[in-house]
Scaffold this active site. Structure first.
Site, PDB file in Angstrom:
ATOM      1  N   GLY A  65       0.722  -1.178   0.068  1.00 46.18           N
ATOM      2  CA  GLY A  65       0.100   0.186  -0.120  1.00 46.18           C
ATOM      3  C   GLY A  65       0.784   1.245   0.014  1.00 46.18           C
ATOM      4  N   ASP A  73       3.263   8.706  -0.809  1.00 47.09           N
ATOM      5  CA  ASP A  73       3.820   7.326  -1.187  1.00 47.09           C
ATOM      6  C   ASP A  73       5.384   7.367  -0.165  1.00 47.09           C
ATOM      7  OD1 ASP A  73       5.298   5.419  -2.161  1.00 47.09           O
ATOM      8  OD2 ASP A  73       5.285   5.789  -4.468  1.00 47.09           O
ATOM      9  N   ARG A 124       7.117   4.741   0.299  1.00 44.23           N
ATOM     10  CA  ARG A 124       8.130   3.823   0.021  1.00 44.23           C
ATOM     11  C   ARG A 124       9.604   4.187  -0.052  1.00 44.23           C
ATOM     12  NH1 ARG A 124       5.461   1.455  -5.324  1.00 44.23           N
ATOM     13  NH2 ARG A 124       5.042   3.674  -5.573  1.00 44.23           N
ATOM     14  N   THR A 150      10.012  -0.413 -15.738  1.00 46.86           N
ATOM     15  CA  THR A 150       9.286   0.569 -14.797  1.00 46.86           C
ATOM     16  C   THR A 150       8.731   1.629 -15.474  1.00 46.86           C
ATOM     17  OG1 THR A 150       9.289   1.853 -12.724  1.00 46.86           O
ATOM     18  CG2 THR A 150      11.071   2.125 -14.296  1.00 46.86           C
TER      19      THR A 150
END
Length: 196
Positions: free
Chosen positions: A92, A125, A127, A148
C-alpha cells in the site's frame, strides 16, 4: 544494510528461478524477496523489476490497480530474457494492508489514491527504494535495464552506484475499475503512461 538470509530453487509457472530472502535478521517474518531467473547473465546489463508488495493485486488479482498484471508481465519478461525481480514488502505504498483497505473505502467515497493516503495521515507514497539499490549492490550488480513506468525508481538508481542503461516500459492496458488509479499515477506521480 540487509543481508541475504537464505536462497533456494523455485520452479514456477513462469519458469525456473532462485528465490532469496533479504532481511536484517534471519527471524524476520516479512523479508524482502529476490527472484533470479536461471538464465540471467550477470556479466551483462541485468534486467530488473522493483515491485512493491500488493496483496490485493498480486495475490487476489484486484482490478483496482495494475500491480498483479505488472508482476505477471515482469516475471514473463525476466524468464524470457533473464533478470531479477525485487519484491519489496512495502504494501500500500508502505502504509500496510489494513490502512490500504481503509484507503479503499475512502476511494469508494470519491477520493483518489493520493487523497485517501493523505486523509489517513500518511504521505502520498512512503516507499523507500534504497532497499532495492542495497540489494542490487549486495548481489554485485552494477549495470541494469529497469522495468518500470515510475520516475521515482529511476531517481533512486541514478543516485546510487548502479548504472541505468535503459528503461523498459511495463504498461498495462487500463480497465474500468483502475482507470482513475492509473490517471493519478500519471498526473500526480509523473508515471510514464499513455492512457489514451
Amino acid at each position: 544494510m540487509m543481508k541475504k538470509q537464505i536462497e533456494a530453487k523455485l520452479p514456477t509457472e513462469w519458469g525456473k528461478f532462485t528465490i532469496m530472502a533479504y532481511a536484517d535478521d534471519e527471524n524476520d517474518w516479512m523479508p524482502h524477496l529476490v527472484m533470479v531467473s536461471d538464465n540471467t547473465d550477470f556479466s551483462k546489463d541485468v534486467n530488473v523489476r522493483i515491485h512493491s508488495e500488493c496483496i490485493t493485486g498480486d495475490l487476489f488479482h484486484s482490478k483496482k490497480c495494475d500491480c498483479g498484471k505488472q508482476l505477471d508481465a515482469a516475471m514473463k519478461y525476466i524468464h524470457k530474457y533473464g533478470g531479477i525481480l525485487l519484491y519489496l514488502r512495502q504494501e500500500g505504498r508502505s502504509i500496510g494492508i489494513i490502512n490500504k483497505l481503509k484507503a479503499y473505502n475512502l476511494q469508494d467515497e470519491g477520493m483518489d489514491t493520493v487523497e485517501a493516503n493523505l486523509k489517513l495521515g500518511f504521505p502520498a507514497d512512503a516507499r523507500d527504494f534504497s532497499i532495492a539499490t542495497d540489494i542490487l549492490t549486495d548481489l554485485g550488480i552494477t549495470s541494469i535495464n529497469l522495468l518500470t513506468n515510475n520516475p521515482e525508481k529511476i531517481k533512486y538508481i541514478e543516485k546510487s552506484n548502479i548504472t541505468l542503461k535503459k528503461r523498459i516500459p511495463l504498461e498495462i492496458y487500463p480497465n474500468k475499475e483502475n482507470k482513475n488509479y492509473l490517471k493519478t499515477k500519471k498526473d500526480y506521480f509523473g508515471h510514464f503512461l499513455d492512457l489514451k
